[in-house]
Design an enzyme around this catalytic site. Sequence first.
Site, PDB file in Angstrom:
ATOM      1  N   ARG A  27      56.008  -3.477  17.443  1.00 45.56           N
ATOM      2  CA  ARG A  27      55.149  -2.429  16.882  1.00 45.56           C
ATOM      3  C   ARG A  27      53.757  -2.469  17.491  1.00 45.56           C
ATOM      4  O   ARG A  27      52.982  -1.533  17.312  1.00 45.56           O
ATOM      5  CB  ARG A  27      55.041  -2.606  15.356  1.00 45.56           C
ATOM      6  CG  ARG A  27      56.356  -2.413  14.640  1.00 45.56           C
ATOM      7  CD  ARG A  27      56.327  -3.013  13.253  1.00 45.56           C
ATOM      8  NE  ARG A  27      55.624  -2.200  12.290  1.00 45.56           N
ATOM      9  CZ  ARG A  27      56.193  -1.362  11.441  1.00 45.56           C
ATOM     10  NH1 ARG A  27      57.493  -1.209  11.462  1.00 45.56           N
ATOM     11  NH2 ARG A  27      55.493  -0.670  10.583  1.00 45.56           N
ATOM     12  N   ASN A  98      49.481  -2.100   5.674  1.00 45.71           N
ATOM     13  CA  ASN A  98      49.733  -1.236   6.827  1.00 45.71           C
ATOM     14  C   ASN A  98      49.297   0.164   6.413  1.00 45.71           C
ATOM     15  O   ASN A  98      49.676   0.624   5.340  1.00 45.71           O
ATOM     16  CB  ASN A  98      51.236  -1.250   7.160  1.00 45.71           C
ATOM     17  CG  ASN A  98      51.573  -0.395   8.362  1.00 45.71           C
ATOM     18  OD1 ASN A  98      50.689   0.038   9.088  1.00 45.71           O
ATOM     19  ND2 ASN A  98      52.853  -0.157   8.566  1.00 45.71           N
ATOM     20  N   GLU A 480      56.046  27.369  16.072  1.00 43.21           N
ATOM     21  CA  GLU A 480      56.780  26.095  15.954  1.00 43.21           C
ATOM     22  C   GLU A 480      57.773  26.135  14.774  1.00 43.21           C
ATOM     23  O   GLU A 480      58.899  25.660  14.887  1.00 43.21           O
ATOM     24  CB  GLU A 480      55.776  24.943  15.806  1.00 43.21           C
ATOM     25  CG  GLU A 480      56.345  23.587  15.424  1.00 43.21           C
ATOM     26  CD  GLU A 480      57.349  23.005  16.410  1.00 43.21           C
ATOM     27  OE1 GLU A 480      57.563  23.604  17.469  1.00 43.21           O
ATOM     28  OE2 GLU A 480      57.949  21.962  16.083  1.00 43.21           O
ATOM     29  N   LYS A 484      61.767  25.597  15.147  1.00 43.40           N
ATOM     30  CA  LYS A 484      62.530  24.593  14.395  1.00 43.40           C
ATOM     31  C   LYS A 484      63.721  25.258  13.702  1.00 43.40           C
ATOM     32  O   LYS A 484      64.819  24.729  13.705  1.00 43.40           O
ATOM     33  CB  LYS A 484      61.659  23.897  13.333  1.00 43.40           C
ATOM     34  CG  LYS A 484      60.657  22.900  13.839  1.00 43.40           C
ATOM     35  CD  LYS A 484      61.207  21.541  14.178  1.00 43.40           C
ATOM     36  CE  LYS A 484      61.517  21.378  15.628  1.00 43.40           C
ATOM     37  NZ  LYS A 484      60.494  21.360  16.607  1.00 43.40           N
ATOM     38  N   HIS A 503      51.087  45.892  14.857  1.00 44.15           N
ATOM     39  CA  HIS A 503      51.262  46.502  16.179  1.00 44.15           C
ATOM     40  C   HIS A 503      52.733  46.567  16.593  1.00 44.15           C
ATOM     41  O   HIS A 503      53.021  46.718  17.775  1.00 44.15           O
ATOM     42  CB  HIS A 503      50.439  45.726  17.215  1.00 44.15           C
ATOM     43  CG  HIS A 503      48.970  45.769  16.917  1.00 44.15           C
ATOM     44  ND1 HIS A 503      48.218  46.912  17.042  1.00 44.15           N
ATOM     45  CD2 HIS A 503      48.129  44.825  16.430  1.00 44.15           C
ATOM     46  CE1 HIS A 503      46.969  46.673  16.678  1.00 44.15           C
ATOM     47  NE2 HIS A 503      46.882  45.410  16.294  1.00 44.15           N
ATOM     48  N   LYS A 604      67.740  16.216  24.251  1.00 44.20           N
ATOM     49  CA  LYS A 604      66.449  15.658  23.863  1.00 44.20           C
ATOM     50  C   LYS A 604      65.478  15.682  25.036  1.00 44.20           C
ATOM     51  O   LYS A 604      64.289  15.910  24.872  1.00 44.20           O
ATOM     52  CB  LYS A 604      66.650  14.223  23.358  1.00 44.20           C
ATOM     53  CG  LYS A 604      65.386  13.555  22.826  1.00 44.20           C
ATOM     54  CD  LYS A 604      64.912  14.220  21.552  1.00 44.20           C
ATOM     55  CE  LYS A 604      63.611  13.679  21.031  1.00 44.20           C
ATOM     56  NZ  LYS A 604      62.925  14.626  20.136  1.00 44.20           N
TER      57      LYS A 604
HETATM   58  O1  M6R Z   1      60.010  15.877  25.911  1.00 42.75           O
HETATM   59  P1  M6R Z   1      59.174  17.120  25.880  1.00 42.75           P
HETATM   60  O2  M6R Z   1      58.124  17.073  24.811  1.00 42.75           O
HETATM   61  O3  M6R Z   1      58.576  17.437  27.210  1.00 42.75           O
HETATM   62  O4  M6R Z   1      60.177  18.262  25.535  1.00 42.75           O
HETATM   63  C1  M6R Z   1      59.739  19.590  25.503  1.00 42.75           C
HETATM   64  C2  M6R Z   1      60.751  20.474  24.823  1.00 42.75           C
HETATM   65  O5  M6R Z   1      61.984  20.410  25.491  1.00 42.75           O
HETATM   66  C3  M6R Z   1      60.960  20.069  23.356  1.00 42.75           C
HETATM   67  O6  M6R Z   1      59.762  20.120  22.650  1.00 42.75           O
HETATM   68  C4  M6R Z   1      61.974  20.999  22.684  1.00 42.75           C
HETATM   69  O7  M6R Z   1      61.424  22.284  22.552  1.00 42.75           O
HETATM   70  C5  M6R Z   1      62.426  20.416  21.364  1.00 42.75           C
HETATM   71  N1  M6R Z   1      63.804  20.672  21.184  1.00 42.75           N
HETATM   72  C6  M6R Z   1      61.655  20.959  20.203  1.00 42.75           C
HETATM   73  O8  M6R Z   1      62.146  20.574  18.986  1.00 42.75           O
END
Ligand code: M6R
Length: 609
Positions: A27, A98, A480, A484, A503, A604
Site C-alpha cells: 500500500r 487510516n 460520464e 456509465k 436547441h 479494460k
Molecule cells: O485506461 P484509460 O483511462 O486510458 O481508458 C480510457 C477509456 O477506454 C476508458 O475510460 C473507458 O471509457 C471505460 N470503459 C470507461 O468506463
Amino acid sequence: MCGIVGILGREPVAPALIDALKRLEYRGYDSAGVATLENGRLTRLRASGKLRNLQDKLKETPLSGHIGLGHTRWATHGRPNENNAHPHANDRVAVVHNGIIENFRELREELTAKGHVFATETDSEAVAHLVAEEMRQGSKPREAVAAALGRLKGAFALVFLFDGELDLLIGARRGSPLAVGWGDDGVYLGSDALALAPFAKEIAYLEEDDWVTLTREKTTFFDAAGRIVERARRPLQAGSLMVDKGNYRHYMAKEIHEQPEVVGRTLAHYLDLASGTARLPFDLAFDAKALSRVTISACGTAFYAGLVARYWLERFARLSVEIDIASEFRYREAPLPEGGLMIVVSQSGETADTLAALRYAKAHGQHVLSIVNVETSTIARESDTVAQTLAGPEIGVASTKAFTCQLAVFACLALALGRARGVLTEEREKELVAELIATPGLMAQVLKDEARIEPVARDVARASSVLYLGRGPSYPLALEGALKLKELSYIHAEGYAAGELKHGPIALIDFAMPVIVLAPHDASLEKTVSNLQEVAARGGHLILIGPESARVAASAELAGFIEMPEVAAGAFAALVYAVPAQLLAYHVAVFMGKDVDQPRNLAKSVTVE
Ligand code: M6R
C-alpha cells in the site's frame, strides 16, 4: 495508503504484527509502529522508513504483550518521521488510523484548552486525546469510543488499544475499509484481508459507520446508532486475495465504495493537509507564468475527467485549455504553442490513442504530464512528468475510482498552477483546499444511503433511452453518467449541457424517457433548475440528483429524487456527484442482470486504434 492491524492473541503478538505489516507494504508507507500491553501498560515502538528499522528496534527492545496494534503510515498531516508515526498514544489509549480527520484542527484546539498535550503534527492524534478525554470524565472504553466517533468528521478506519485492558480491541470504519478475522490463535483487525491472510480462517467486513469490540471470546458489531448488528462471516479465500471482492457482489461495487479512501489518499499526496495548500510531489519543469495554454487529451471516462478539469484550470489557474478525445487529436495536426504543456489522462496508461496523442505532443515540443493509475505503464514511462492517481488496481471494466482520483489530481494541479502563476490568493487556495478535503467524507455519506438509489434504478431500467443534464463541471459529469449507463446496461443514454437542451434535444422529451438532472448547489443551480422546469413543463420524466434546496426550487413533479448533501464541496462537487451517477448505472445493470464487471464488447485496456 496506511495499513492497519490489530491482534488479540494467546502468544506474544509482535512477530505476527510485523508479519501482517509486511503484507500491507504494497500500500506504500514511510514509517511504521506497533503498540502492545507490557504488564498491562501501553508500550509502543515506532520507526521512520522501512519496516526493517522497526524490526531492529524490536530486537533491541522486544515486546511480549499478547494484544497489540500495528501500522504502516503514509503521511498525510505532518512529515514522514518517527514522531508522527502511529500508534498515537497517551496514558489511556493507543490508536492507529487510516484516512483523514477533517475537523482535527477544532478538536486539537478544544482538547489543548482542556490540558491535553499534543506531541505530533498529525490529525490522528486528536482521536487518541478525544477518547482519553471521555475516559477521564468517567466513560469506559466502549462508551468513550462511541462518543468520540460521534464527534469525528471525515473518512477513516481506526483501531484502539487501551491501557490496562488485556482483552479488548475496538475498531471503527467510516469511508475506509476494516475487516475482522478469526483464527486458531486469536482474533484480528486489518485494513484488508491480505493483512489477515496467514492467521485468519474466517473474515467479516465492517459496514459503513460500524464499530466493533473484540475480546478473545466475543466479537460484537455495532451500527452508527450503537445497536448490536450481525455481520456475515465467511471463509478467507487465500488464493484470490489481491483482487478480493470483499463483501461486494461485483468489483465495480467494491471500487465505487473504495472512493472515499483512495480519493483521500490521492488528495493527501497532492495537498499539504496541515497547511491547507496544494503541494505537488514533483517540480513544475516549465515556467507556469509563461504558459499560454494547456492541451488535454484522453479517451472515454479519462477524457471526461479532463473536461471537468477544464473548468478548474480556467477558473483557478486562469489558463486557457484545449481538450480533445485522443482518437481525434492524434490526427488533427493541431498546432501547439512553443514550450506548451500537454496533459494526457489514462487509468491503464496503455490506451493506444492516448499514447499516440502523447507522442504527437512530444514531437511538437510539449512538456508532457500524464495523470495515470498504472505507474509502470507505457504512458507513464514516456511522459516527462507523471502524476499518479493512487486508486489502486481497478478491475471493473467501467472506470469509477480511477475517474474520481483523476479529478482529485486535476483539482490539486489547478490550485498549484494558480498559485505558481500568481492568480490564486493564499486565502482562496485554503478555502478551496478545505472544500477538497471534505470530499472523501461527503462521498462516504452518499455511499451510506445507497439503498435509496435502488427504486430510481428500477425505474430507469425500464427505459430505452435516457438523457443526463448538467451545467458547468456537472456537464461532463452528465456525459460520464450517460457513458456509465450505456456501458453497463446497454440502454441508450446521452449527456447534454442543460442550457443546450432548448436547441434541439427538448424535442425528445416525453414521459417514457428519464431525464436525469445533476444539480449541485453551485453558481449554476438557478439556471439548471430553470432547465429542469422546461422539461417538467413538457411532461418529462424527471429524476433529480441534488440537494433538498434544488428540489424545493424546482417545485416540479419528480419521478425520482436522489437527495445529496446541501453543501457538497462547492467548486469540486463533481467528485461527490460522480458517486450517485456511478451507483445508479450499477444498480440499473444489476436489476437487468447484466455482466457488471465485464460488459459485452468492452475491454479494460484498449491498446488498438
Ligand atoms: O485506461 P484509460 O483511462 O486510458 O481508458 C480510457 C477509456 O477506454 C476508458 O475510460 C473507458 O471509457 C471505460 N470503459 C470507461 O468506463
